[in-house]
Design an enzyme around this catalytic site. Structure first.
Site, PDB file in Angstrom:
ATOM      1  N   ARG A 287       0.854  -1.183   0.000  1.00 55.92           N
ATOM      2  CA  ARG A 287       0.000   0.000   0.000  1.00 55.92           C
ATOM      3  C   ARG A 287       0.891   1.235   0.000  1.00 55.92           C
ATOM      4  O   ARG A 287       1.428   1.642   1.029  1.00 55.92           O
ATOM      5  CB  ARG A 287      -0.900  -0.025   1.242  1.00 55.92           C
ATOM      6  CG  ARG A 287      -2.018   0.985   1.222  1.00 55.92           C
ATOM      7  CD  ARG A 287      -2.653   1.085   2.599  1.00 55.92           C
ATOM      8  NE  ARG A 287      -1.802   1.839   3.518  1.00 55.92           N
ATOM      9  CZ  ARG A 287      -1.685   1.599   4.819  1.00 55.92           C
ATOM     10  NH1 ARG A 287      -2.319   0.585   5.362  1.00 55.92           N
ATOM     11  NH2 ARG A 287      -0.917   2.354   5.568  1.00 55.92           N
ATOM     12  N   HIS A 291      -3.833   4.199   4.566  1.00 55.12           N
ATOM     13  CA  HIS A 291      -4.952   3.253   4.672  1.00 55.12           C
ATOM     14  C   HIS A 291      -6.230   3.931   4.182  1.00 55.12           C
ATOM     15  O   HIS A 291      -6.957   3.388   3.349  1.00 55.12           O
ATOM     16  CB  HIS A 291      -5.105   2.796   6.116  1.00 55.12           C
ATOM     17  CG  HIS A 291      -6.300   1.929   6.354  1.00 55.12           C
ATOM     18  ND1 HIS A 291      -6.387   0.646   5.850  1.00 55.12           N
ATOM     19  CD2 HIS A 291      -7.452   2.154   7.022  1.00 55.12           C
ATOM     20  CE1 HIS A 291      -7.548   0.119   6.211  1.00 55.12           C
ATOM     21  NE2 HIS A 291      -8.218   1.009   6.911  1.00 55.12           N
ATOM     22  N   TYR A 300       4.037   5.079  11.436  1.00 61.90           N
ATOM     23  CA  TYR A 300       4.283   3.681  11.773  1.00 61.90           C
ATOM     24  C   TYR A 300       5.121   2.907  10.763  1.00 61.90           C
ATOM     25  O   TYR A 300       5.427   1.743  10.990  1.00 61.90           O
ATOM     26  CB  TYR A 300       2.946   2.947  11.997  1.00 61.90           C
ATOM     27  CG  TYR A 300       1.967   3.035  10.849  1.00 61.90           C
ATOM     28  CD1 TYR A 300       2.083   2.224   9.723  1.00 61.90           C
ATOM     29  CD2 TYR A 300       0.897   3.928  10.900  1.00 61.90           C
ATOM     30  CE1 TYR A 300       1.186   2.311   8.682  1.00 61.90           C
ATOM     31  CE2 TYR A 300      -0.015   4.007   9.857  1.00 61.90           C
ATOM     32  CZ  TYR A 300       0.129   3.198   8.752  1.00 61.90           C
ATOM     33  OH  TYR A 300      -0.762   3.280   7.718  1.00 61.90           O
TER      34      TYR A 300
END
Length: 393
Positions: A287, A291, A300
């Site tokens: 990705r 998100h 993160y």
């Protein structure tokens, strides 16, 4: 006899060296079992089981699909940033997984998406403005699922796998499996992510699909992150190997390779149509974006990971192959870019023109026959709205 492997936890909470040996460093290459037909450098390779030939027209079509799908994604992200959409689920970097699998579907096959399958929606002939209406909040997914053989987006994580399995069991009982008629035999595909694989619904769907030999393909886009949770914290073996525990085969494919994704999905769908039951396909991808537009991935994950995966960009690798082998004429990519720009302009204008829904429409398209208690609520709400007619501001 093969010895079992012991997995330990390090004091800091990270997995110990045995698991690192299984996965490798961030699973950057997908492992030796990865099905690949086109390398990140755009070199054609062969596979003993899933190899197939592609015409120049097919490959140019894949390229166009991926470029236009990426434009849908970038325009929608920009619209959200300008306050025109409430939220948007990005697919940047996952175009090959979606286009490859979406184009492998036959008209009679049915797809059950999550909330990120914009490329599959494109392959099923869905106007992307329909998707924007959902994320703008002016409808609840107003496309005709039966017309497109593409279900409504599912926000409840993993729930669509049960829907897909039930639908597949219905297809099976309708006699549309294993007849040998290519225009009748049908398969179902359920899309979900690596995070959803931890959900009970998904594992229950596996059990029912295996028990009833349902004609369903479970297509997992392993984009490495379940929001902020890395794949290492979700599983101790590669995801595709889980299928064996439920009694059906699993395969891992390079999800950034549109050729390989098409070939693997086509084989899995045909297996389902013939009556051989379910297959788990793990499309190993990444990705590149967030998100959703409410997420900040810099909190993160490492920028080095993102830069590494940029070198595996699905569009760039196919373009390299097309150019190297003289499969595109001068001006082809410019023409596709211009088409993408026109699509972006249409989306910007069309999104702002999407009408707000009529308040009473919330009662439509839920039940074939509205239950009496809901009919009473609708009539009461209609009377409430009518009480404002003619009121002075």
């Amino acid at each position: 006899m093969r010895r079992s492997r012991t997995v330990t936890h390090a004091p800091d909470g990270e997995f110990g060296p045995d698991l690192a040996e299984v996965f490798g460093p961030r699973q950057s290459d997908g492992g030796p079992e990865l099905v690949q037909l086109l390398t990140p450098e755009g070199e054609r390779v062969r596979h003993p089981e899933f190899d197939r030939e592609f015409s120049a027209e097919e490959l140019r079509g894949f390229y166009r699909d991926m470029v236009l799908t990426r434009r849908i994604d970038t325009e929608s992200t920009a619209l959200q940033r300008h306050g025109e959409l409430g939220i948007w689920a990005q697919l940047l970097g996952q175009e090959a997984a979606q286009i490859g699998s979406g184009r492998a579907l036959r008209p009679q096959d049915f797809a059950f998406p999550t909330y990120r399958e914009h490329g599959v929606a494109w392959c099923r002939g869905l106007d992307p403005l329909k998707l924007l209406g959902l994320f703008r909040g002016v409808d609840q997914g107003s496309w005709d699922a039966q017309e497109h053989h593409f279900g409504n987006y599912t926000i409840v994580i993993g729930a669509q796998t049960l829907h897909a399995t039930g639908y597949a069991m219905g297809v099976q009982r309708d006699g549309a499996v294993g007849t040998g008629d290519p225009d009748r035999d049908a398969a179902v595909i359920a899309y979900f992510g690596d995070g959803a694989s931890s959900q009970g619904d998904v594992n229950e769907a596996f059990i029912f699909a295996a028990s009833y030999n349902a004609p369903v393909v479970f297509f997992c886009q392993n984009n490495q992150w379940a929001i902020s949770e890395p794949i290492e914290r979700q599983t101790r073996i590669p995801l595709y190997q889980r299928a064996l525990g439920f009694g059906f085969p699993g395969v891992r494919v390079d999800g950034n390779d549109v050729m390989a994704t098409y070939a693997v999905t086509q084989a899995a769908l045909q297996r389902a149509r013939e009556g051989s039951g379910p297959t788990f396909v793990e499309a190993y991808t990444y990705r590149m974006g967030a998100h959703t537009t409410t997420d900040d991935p810099t909190r993160y994950r490492l920028s080095d990971d993102v830069e590494n995966w940029k070198l595996k960009d699905p569009i760039a690798r196919l373009e390299a192959y097309l150019r190297r082998n003289g499969l595109v004429e001068d001006g082809f990519t410019d023409h596709v870019a211009a088409e993408a720009a026109e699509l972006g302009e249409r989306l910007r204008a069309g999104c702002k023109q999407l009408a707000d829904p009529e308040p009473l429409s919330v009662f439509d398209h839920v039940y074939a026959d509205l239950p009496p208690e809901l009919a009473e609520q609708r009539d009461g709400y209609a009377a409430y709205l009518a009480s404002f007619e003619g009121a002075q501001a």
